[in-house]
Design a protein around this motif. Structure first.
Motif, PDB file in Angstrom:
ATOM      1  N   GLY A  12     -24.755  41.866  19.545  1.00  0.00           N
ATOM      2  CA  GLY A  12     -26.196  41.636  19.637  1.00  0.00           C
ATOM      3  C   GLY A  12     -26.592  40.612  20.690  1.00  0.00           C
ATOM      4  N   GLY A  13     -25.809  40.498  21.737  1.00  0.00           N
ATOM      5  CA  GLY A  13     -26.105  39.525  22.786  1.00  0.00           C
ATOM      6  C   GLY A  13     -27.448  39.778  23.464  1.00  0.00           C
ATOM      7  N   MET A  14     -27.759  41.060  23.703  1.00  0.00           N
ATOM      8  CA  MET A  14     -28.998  41.356  24.439  1.00  0.00           C
ATOM      9  C   MET A  14     -30.233  41.039  23.594  1.00  0.00           C
ATOM     10  N   VAL A  15     -30.148  41.329  22.296  1.00  0.00           N
ATOM     11  CA  VAL A  15     -31.276  40.998  21.401  1.00  0.00           C
ATOM     12  C   VAL A  15     -31.483  39.477  21.413  1.00  0.00           C
ATOM     13  N   ASP A  16     -30.389  38.726  21.328  1.00  0.00           N
ATOM     14  CA  ASP A  16     -30.505  37.261  21.335  1.00  0.00           C
ATOM     15  C   ASP A  16     -30.993  36.752  22.684  1.00  0.00           C
ATOM     16  N   LEU A  20     -20.732  32.312  22.411  1.00  0.00           N
ATOM     17  CA  LEU A  20     -22.115  32.671  22.061  1.00  0.00           C
ATOM     18  C   LEU A  20     -22.348  34.153  22.311  1.00  0.00           C
ATOM     19  N   THR A  21     -23.259  34.738  21.556  1.00  0.00           N
ATOM     20  CA  THR A  21     -23.487  36.196  21.708  1.00  0.00           C
ATOM     21  C   THR A  21     -23.933  36.534  23.131  1.00  0.00           C
ATOM     22  N   ILE A  22     -24.732  35.661  23.747  1.00  0.00           N
ATOM     23  CA  ILE A  22     -25.185  35.986  25.105  1.00  0.00           C
ATOM     24  C   ILE A  22     -24.042  35.890  26.119  1.00  0.00           C
ATOM     25  N   ASN A  23     -22.932  35.249  25.697  1.00  0.00           N
ATOM     26  CA  ASN A  23     -21.747  35.172  26.565  1.00  0.00           C
ATOM     27  C   ASN A  23     -20.717  36.236  26.198  1.00  0.00           C
ATOM     28  N   ALA A  24     -21.012  37.050  25.207  1.00  0.00           N
ATOM     29  CA  ALA A  24     -20.015  38.008  24.695  1.00  0.00           C
ATOM     30  C   ALA A  24     -20.434  39.446  25.003  1.00  0.00           C
ATOM     31  N   MET A  25     -21.102  39.626  26.145  1.00  0.00           N
ATOM     32  CA  MET A  25     -21.459  40.982  26.575  1.00  0.00           C
ATOM     33  C   MET A  25     -20.565  41.349  27.755  1.00  0.00           C
ATOM     34  N   ALA A  26     -20.306  42.648  27.869  1.00  0.00           N
ATOM     35  CA  ALA A  26     -19.503  43.135  29.004  1.00  0.00           C
ATOM     36  C   ALA A  26     -20.228  44.312  29.648  1.00  0.00           C
ATOM     37  N   GLU A  27     -19.855  44.568  30.891  1.00  0.00           N
ATOM     38  CA  GLU A  27     -20.483  45.671  31.611  1.00  0.00           C
ATOM     39  C   GLU A  27     -19.379  46.432  32.335  1.00  0.00           C
ATOM     40  N   SER A  28     -19.340  47.752  32.120  1.00  0.00           N
ATOM     41  CA  SER A  28     -18.296  48.534  32.795  1.00  0.00           C
ATOM     42  C   SER A  28     -18.673  48.714  34.266  1.00  0.00           C
ATOM     43  N   MET A  29     -17.747  49.262  35.038  1.00  0.00           N
ATOM     44  CA  MET A  29     -17.981  49.391  36.485  1.00  0.00           C
ATOM     45  C   MET A  29     -19.219  50.232  36.792  1.00  0.00           C
ATOM     46  N   ASP A  30     -19.535  51.180  35.890  1.00  0.00           N
ATOM     47  CA  ASP A  30     -20.716  52.014  36.165  1.00  0.00           C
ATOM     48  C   ASP A  30     -22.004  51.381  35.597  1.00  0.00           C
ATOM     49  N   GLY A  31     -21.907  50.131  35.154  1.00  0.00           N
ATOM     50  CA  GLY A  31     -23.101  49.410  34.713  1.00  0.00           C
ATOM     51  C   GLY A  31     -23.455  49.601  33.237  1.00  0.00           C
ATOM     52  N   THR A  32     -22.596  50.287  32.474  1.00  0.00           N
ATOM     53  CA  THR A  32     -22.880  50.470  31.042  1.00  0.00           C
ATOM     54  C   THR A  32     -22.628  49.156  30.291  1.00  0.00           C
ATOM     55  N   LEU A  33     -23.607  48.753  29.485  1.00  0.00           N
ATOM     56  CA  LEU A  33     -23.486  47.499  28.742  1.00  0.00           C
ATOM     57  C   LEU A  33     -22.652  47.701  27.478  1.00  0.00           C
ATOM     58  N   VAL A  34     -21.691  46.798  27.242  1.00  0.00           N
ATOM     59  CA  VAL A  34     -20.937  46.796  25.984  1.00  0.00           C
ATOM     60  C   VAL A  34     -21.337  45.517  25.263  1.00  0.00           C
ATOM     61  N   ASP A  35     -22.008  45.691  24.131  1.00  0.00           N
ATOM     62  CA  ASP A  35     -22.654  44.531  23.501  1.00  0.00           C
ATOM     63  C   ASP A  35     -22.505  44.619  21.981  1.00  0.00           C
ATOM     64  N   PRO A  36     -21.266  44.423  21.477  1.00  0.00           N
ATOM     65  CA  PRO A  36     -21.051  44.653  20.052  1.00  0.00           C
ATOM     66  C   PRO A  36     -21.669  43.590  19.138  1.00  0.00           C
TER      67      PRO A  36
END
Ligand code: CTP
Length: 370
Positions: free
Chosen positions: A119-123, A101-117
């Motif tokens: 649209g997980g956050m919108v969903d 699921l898109t909400i399960n397909a987000m990543a966060e780098s060690m410095d807290g930057t969101l990687v969300d190719p």
């Protein structure tokens, strides 16, 4: 100071931990993805490999799971039908796109930057459970996972995207669900039963046609809705709520239907036993008459003499629809359970005679209490 095993690694927090942190939901465990590393390098840094088939490692200090970025391709039916491809050239995005699921397909780098190719956050903000890509269908368990996430998050306003429901229906129709191993189906169901809105799990599986493949018994006799209603109405004080909910769902099935379903799902014994006890309690209520003999039979059926702790919770459930009967069975239990076999032994009873006399006196005590 010991060297940080992650120093210089391209590491991201992924999946449920990122999702739940943004939802304000308690984060249980954190999974990590490592990009650009080899299994050998992970071992040299002190990570311990887990499992044979998946490139997953445990951090030497935190014991959290670190998986090498990987892609999966389906090669057959069921849990074992996967080929896992992990290599330093698999990118983070290639790893994320294979997720459910898109909400399960987000990543966060060690410095807290969101990687969300995808649209997980919108969903997540729109409260939508949506598949990431057509690869969703590669693991039919995702139909159950999606239903389970709804059981957990429906109270936050989540629903399943129409396009994802269509995929789930196609999966249910394709016959793929029947290849899921029983243990995986049961594990999802058991988890869903502990969630805040378990009825959403069953309703979602019903809507996409999966329930009639996995648990056709739930449609027998009375249909699904009365079952869900019963499951919903349970006394708050009950412990092990998952098994009570499951028991309430199934208590009207015939013995052979209960046995079929129990066997097909490899249901643990404690669950099977509770369904039996609830079915006996139901028989007692449907019998109508609160005669001493039917109450005595009920006590024997639920093994009340040896397992007295069962009585209180069962009577609290009986009280939901039959408060008077529950009260009189409670009084009968008080009277009958106060008879101690030891006293009969002191009176000289032994062997089978002791058993017969004890039963006679218990029945008499129940009669007097009514
Ligand atoms: N995942 C997936 N398909 C599956 C199982 C897992 O895509 N059949 C991915 C998802 O990205 C998921 C991650 O693997 O977020 C971790 O899976 P798991 O630990 O099973 O679930 P969580 O999402 O962490 O959810 P839960 O809170 O229920 O453990």
């Amino acid at each position: 100071m010991a060297k940080d095993p992650c120093a210089g690694l391209d590491v991201y927090r992924v999946g449920g931990a990122v999702r739940d942190a943004h939802l304000g939901w308690p984060v249980k465990d954190t999974d990590w993805v490592v990009v650009g590393a080899t299994p050998e390098e992970m071992r040299q840094r002190g990570f311990r490999p887990v499992g044979r088939d998946f490139p997953v490692f445990l951090h030497p200090q935190t014991q959290e799971e670190y998986a090498l970025a990987r892609t999966e391709r389906k090669s057959g039916h069921g849990y074992t039908g996967f080929v896992v491809y992990a290599s330093p050239d698999v990118t983070l995005e290639e790893d994320l796109v294979r997720r459910d699921l898109t909400i399960n397909a987000m990543a966060e780098s060690m410095d807290g930057t969101l990687v969300d190719p995808f649209g997980g956050m919108v969903d997540l903000e729109a409260r939508i459970l949506r598949h990431v890509s057509p690869a969703f269908v590669e693991d039919p368990l995702r139909v159950l996972r999606t239903a389970r996430f709804l059981a957990r998050y429906a109270g936050l306003g989540f629903s399943v995207a129409a396009s994802t429901m269509t995929l789930m229906s196609e999966l249910a129709e394709s016959g793929e669900l029947s290849h899921l191993v029983a243990e995986r189906v049961w594990a999802e169901t058991e988890r869903a039963l502990s969630e805040p809105c378990p009825e959403q799990y069953f309703r979602t599986l019903d809507s996409c046609g999966a329930l009639k493949v996995l648990m056709p018994e739930l449609y027998e006799h009375e249909g699904l809705e009365p079952r869900l209603k019963r499951m919903h109405a349970l006394p708050e004080a009950l412990k092990d709520v998952a098994s009570w909910r499951w028991g309430r769902l199934l208590e009207t099935l015939s013995e052979s239907q209960r046995a079929d379903l129990g066997q097909r799902l490899r249901m643990p014994r404690a669950y099977r036993e509770l369904i039996e006890q609830l079915a006996y309690t139901r028989q007692l209520a449907n019998g109508g008459a609160d005669t001493a003999q039917s109450i005595m039979t009920w006590m024997e059926s639920v093994d009340a003499w040896r397992r007295g702790e069962r009585v209180g919770p069962l009577l609290s459930v009986l009280a939901l629809d039959h408060p008077e009967l529950s009260a009189s069975v409670g009084a009968a239990w008080q009277a009958a359970s106060s008879l101690a076999p030891r006293e009969l032994v002191e009176e000289g009873f032994s062997g089978s005679e002791l058993g017969r006399e004890l039963a006679r006196r218990r029945l008499a005590a129940i009669s007097r209490s009514l």
